[in-house]
Write a protein that holds these residues in place. Structure first.
Motif, PDB file in Angstrom:
ATOM      1  N   ALA A  99      -3.578  -3.144  -6.561  1.00 54.10           N
ATOM      2  CA  ALA A  99      -2.686  -4.062  -5.853  1.00 54.10           C
ATOM      3  C   ALA A  99      -3.467  -5.226  -5.250  1.00 54.10           C
ATOM      4  O   ALA A  99      -3.007  -6.384  -5.259  1.00 54.10           O
ATOM      5  N   VAL A 100      -4.662  -4.951  -4.723  1.00 53.01           N
ATOM      6  CA  VAL A 100      -5.496  -6.027  -4.176  1.00 53.01           C
ATOM      7  C   VAL A 100      -5.970  -6.960  -5.287  1.00 53.01           C
ATOM      8  O   VAL A 100      -6.027  -8.184  -5.111  1.00 53.01           O
ATOM      9  N   VAL A 101      -6.319  -6.387  -6.436  1.00 55.52           N
ATOM     10  CA  VAL A 101      -6.749  -7.208  -7.577  1.00 55.52           C
ATOM     11  C   VAL A 101      -5.628  -8.164  -7.988  1.00 55.52           C
ATOM     12  O   VAL A 101      -5.864  -9.339  -8.277  1.00 55.52           O
ATOM     13  N   VAL A 102      -4.396  -7.664  -8.006  1.00 62.86           N
ATOM     14  CA  VAL A 102      -3.256  -8.529  -8.318  1.00 62.86           C
ATOM     15  C   VAL A 102      -3.084  -9.593  -7.237  1.00 62.86           C
ATOM     16  O   VAL A 102      -2.879 -10.781  -7.530  1.00 62.86           O
ATOM     17  N   MET A 103      -3.180  -9.186  -5.967  1.00 63.71           N
ATOM     18  CA  MET A 103      -3.003 -10.130  -4.865  1.00 63.71           C
ATOM     19  C   MET A 103      -4.005 -11.271  -4.939  1.00 63.71           C
ATOM     20  O   MET A 103      -3.632 -12.444  -4.759  1.00 63.71           O
ATOM     21  N   GLN A 104      -5.276 -10.960  -5.211  1.00 62.18           N
ATOM     22  CA  GLN A 104      -6.283 -12.013  -5.215  1.00 62.18           C
ATOM     23  C   GLN A 104      -6.173 -12.940  -6.418  1.00 62.18           C
ATOM     24  O   GLN A 104      -6.763 -14.017  -6.424  1.00 62.18           O
ATOM     25  N   ALA A 105      -5.393 -12.541  -7.414  1.00 59.49           N
ATOM     26  CA  ALA A 105      -5.205 -13.376  -8.598  1.00 59.49           C
ATOM     27  C   ALA A 105      -3.918 -14.200  -8.548  1.00 59.49           C
ATOM     28  O   ALA A 105      -3.651 -14.980  -9.470  1.00 59.49           O
ATOM     29  N   LEU A 106      -3.112 -14.044  -7.504  1.00 58.47           N
ATOM     30  CA  LEU A 106      -1.867 -14.812  -7.386  1.00 58.47           C
ATOM     31  C   LEU A 106      -2.172 -16.307  -7.237  1.00 58.47           C
ATOM     32  O   LEU A 106      -3.168 -16.676  -6.600  1.00 58.47           O
ATOM     33  N   PRO A 107      -1.338 -17.175  -7.814  1.00 59.74           N
ATOM     34  CA  PRO A 107      -1.585 -18.625  -7.694  1.00 59.74           C
ATOM     35  C   PRO A 107      -1.751 -19.101  -6.261  1.00 59.74           C
ATOM     36  O   PRO A 107      -2.568 -19.990  -5.989  1.00 59.74           O
ATOM     37  N   SER A 108      -0.997 -18.512  -5.339  1.00 57.92           N
ATOM     38  CA  SER A 108      -1.098 -18.934  -3.938  1.00 57.92           C
ATOM     39  C   SER A 108      -2.463 -18.639  -3.344  1.00 57.92           C
ATOM     40  O   SER A 108      -2.867 -19.258  -2.356  1.00 57.92           O
ATOM     41  N   ASN A 109      -3.197 -17.702  -3.930  1.00 54.94           N
ATOM     42  CA  ASN A 109      -4.532 -17.358  -3.441  1.00 54.94           C
ATOM     43  C   ASN A 109      -5.639 -17.929  -4.320  1.00 54.94           C
ATOM     44  O   ASN A 109      -6.807 -17.574  -4.148  1.00 54.94           O
ATOM     45  N   VAL A 110      -5.271 -18.804  -5.240  1.00 57.62           N
ATOM     46  CA  VAL A 110      -6.241 -19.389  -6.164  1.00 57.62           C
ATOM     47  C   VAL A 110      -6.201 -20.915  -6.135  1.00 57.62           C
ATOM     48  O   VAL A 110      -7.244 -21.571  -6.115  1.00 57.62           O
ATOM     49  N   ASN A 111      -4.997 -21.482  -6.115  1.00 53.63           N
ATOM     50  CA  ASN A 111      -4.852 -22.917  -6.343  1.00 53.63           C
ATOM     51  C   ASN A 111      -5.212 -23.783  -5.146  1.00 53.63           C
ATOM     52  O   ASN A 111      -5.595 -24.937  -5.305  1.00 53.63           O
ATOM     53  N   ASP A 112      -5.042 -23.265  -3.935  1.00 52.90           N
ATOM     54  CA  ASP A 112      -5.334 -24.051  -2.733  1.00 52.90           C
ATOM     55  C   ASP A 112      -6.500 -23.420  -1.984  1.00 52.90           C
ATOM     56  O   ASP A 112      -6.320 -22.457  -1.232  1.00 52.90           O
ATOM     57  N   PRO A 113      -7.715 -23.938  -2.164  1.00 50.87           N
ATOM     58  CA  PRO A 113      -8.880 -23.302  -1.532  1.00 50.87           C
ATOM     59  C   PRO A 113      -8.874 -23.357  -0.018  1.00 50.87           C
ATOM     60  O   PRO A 113      -9.602 -22.613   0.630  1.00 50.87           O
ATOM     61  N   SER A 114      -8.063 -24.241   0.581  1.00 50.65           N
ATOM     62  CA  SER A 114      -8.029 -24.336   2.037  1.00 50.65           C
ATOM     63  C   SER A 114      -7.016 -23.386   2.663  1.00 50.65           C
ATOM     64  O   SER A 114      -6.981 -23.242   3.882  1.00 50.65           O
ATOM     65  N   ALA A 115      -6.177 -22.747   1.856  1.00 48.74           N
ATOM     66  CA  ALA A 115      -5.170 -21.832   2.380  1.00 48.74           C
ATOM     67  C   ALA A 115      -5.836 -20.568   2.908  1.00 48.74           C
ATOM     68  O   ALA A 115      -6.828 -20.091   2.350  1.00 48.74           O
ATOM     69  N   PRO A 116      -5.309 -20.011   4.005  1.00 48.73           N
ATOM     70  CA  PRO A 116      -5.911 -18.796   4.579  1.00 48.73           C
ATOM     71  C   PRO A 116      -6.016 -17.647   3.578  1.00 48.73           C
ATOM     72  O   PRO A 116      -7.019 -16.939   3.546  1.00 48.73           O
ATOM     73  N   GLY A 117      -4.971 -17.443   2.745  1.00 51.43           N
ATOM     74  CA  GLY A 117      -5.032 -16.369   1.770  1.00 51.43           C
ATOM     75  C   GLY A 117      -6.131 -16.576   0.761  1.00 51.43           C
ATOM     76  O   GLY A 117      -6.812 -15.624   0.343  1.00 51.43           O
ATOM     77  N   SER A 118      -6.350 -17.825   0.353  1.00 51.32           N
ATOM     78  CA  SER A 118      -7.428 -18.129  -0.587  1.00 51.32           C
ATOM     79  C   SER A 118      -8.786 -17.839   0.024  1.00 51.32           C
ATOM     80  O   SER A 118      -9.690 -17.317  -0.639  1.00 51.32           O
TER      81      SER A 118
END
Length: 355
Positions: A99-118
């Motif tokens: 589940a964590v592997v999926v979470m870290q690959a979501l666009p919201s955690n990849v496309n914006d490097p300044s976002a907290p999730g990224s």
């Protein structure tokens, strides 16, 4: 005079949006901010490592190695060996990590490097990669009876998991409702459950290595290792209200108790000799006295013969630490809720002073 605005109790601080008092600085460090293309490649790399680790598990557990974990455990009946049912915890651990592997690959955690999730995912990826690599390597090293190499590997594995838990740094009771709470809680559940189990497995590996070197680890040594495992779990339970770590540690300790029951087949020649017949192992061919060698014991009629005495001392130690871990968790929840209340009272007092 301008009337001050009442601050939101759980509002996020200025960018990046993490609770300043509880979130590691690595989340806001420029070094954790990846370019989208780099983050995308890193996330795919983590996913590939996870798939590879699942393949390795299937290969190892389907008999494609010289000796399975079950066979090696049967011929090394040390006191910290949990009963077989306890190893089913791995299905939950791997599911959570997936589940964590999926979470870290979501666009919201990849496309914006300044976002907290990224930033959170960027912090986790290197250590998660190391954990997956050392996990797969250990399975092969242990199966090929390279026990000291396996011990070094599992220590690195545990270290990577502890870094992951420390990087997330969540106080489960005190931070309810804080930014990224759900994402951090998911990641914490994956790595804390893994770390809690591997802390026991590291001590178990050490005892197996001692047997291979010709020393049977005593009940007294086992109790000392139980204190380490239980003490770590109790510390996490109190300091961070860490229910996940507490539950997995208690699960492992209860499974050790299960093996020490009088009716258990742990330490009995039926299981030992069957494992020696099924897989070639060094301990099965040396002529040391049992339980340090089995070549002289297994040719004889072994039905119902147990050669390692069950330990009441180990049983009591495990039960005491299960109780201490449970009490520490209750105290940790109370501590966390009081901390949350004090923080809320501080917000109210600050607003009153501003007025």
């Amino acid at each position: 005079h301008r009337v001050p605005q009442r601050p939101q109790r759980h509002s996020s601080p200025p960018h990046p949006q993490f609770p300043a008092s509880t979130t590691p600085r690595t989340y806001t460090s420029p070094r954790t901010m990846e370019l989208p293309s780099n983050a995308r490649m890193a996330s795919l790399g983590v996913a590939a490592l996870y798939v590879a680790s699942m393949v390795v598990n299937v290969v190892v557990n389907t008999g494609s190695v010289p000796a399975s974990n079950v066979q090696l455990s049967s011929t090394h009946p040390v006191y910290l060996l949990p009963s077989g049912y306890a190893f089913s915890i791995w299905s939950i651990i791997y599911l959570l990590i997936g589940a964590v592997v999926v979470m870290q690959a979501l666009p919201s955690n990849v496309n914006d490097p300044s976002a907290p999730g990224s930033q959170l995912c960027a912090t986790l990826r290197p250590w998660l990669s190391l954990a997956l690599i050392t996990n797969g390597a250990w399975l092969y090293l242990f199966s090929y009876q390279l026990f000291w190499a396996a011990f070094i590997d599992i220590v690195l594995y545990l270290a990577a998991l502890i870094v992951l838990v420390k990087s997330i740094n969540i106080d489960i009771a005190a931070e309810i409702g804080e930014p990224l709470y759900k994402q951090r809680l998911l990641a914490h559940a994956a790595f804390a459950s893994n770390a809690a189990w591997v802390s026991v497995a590291t001590c178990l590996q050490f005892q197996i290595n001692l047997m291979e070197e010709g020393y049977y680890p005593s009940a007294d040594l086992s109790v000392g290792l139980i204190v380490l495992v239980g003490g770590l779990a109790a510390t996490r339970a109190f300091a961070k209200a860490d229910l996940v770590w507490a539950l997995v540690a208690a699960w492992a300790l209860a499974a050790i108790v299960h093996n020490q029951r009088p009716e258990s087949s742990w330490g009995c020649l039926d299981d030992v000799c069957a494992s020696c017949d099924a897989a070639k192992q060094r301990i099965c061919t040396n002529e040391r006295a049992v339980p340090l060698g089995w070549s002289l014991a297994c040719p004889a009629d072994s039905a119902g013969t147990c050669v390692v005495a069950k330990s009441t001392t180990v049983t009591v130690a495990c039960e005491v630490w299960i109780g201490l871990v449970a009490a520490s968790f209750v105290a940790g929840v109370i501590r966390g809720l009081l901390s949350k209340r004090r923080k809320a009272a501080g917000d109210d007092a600050e607003y009153a002073r501003a007025e």
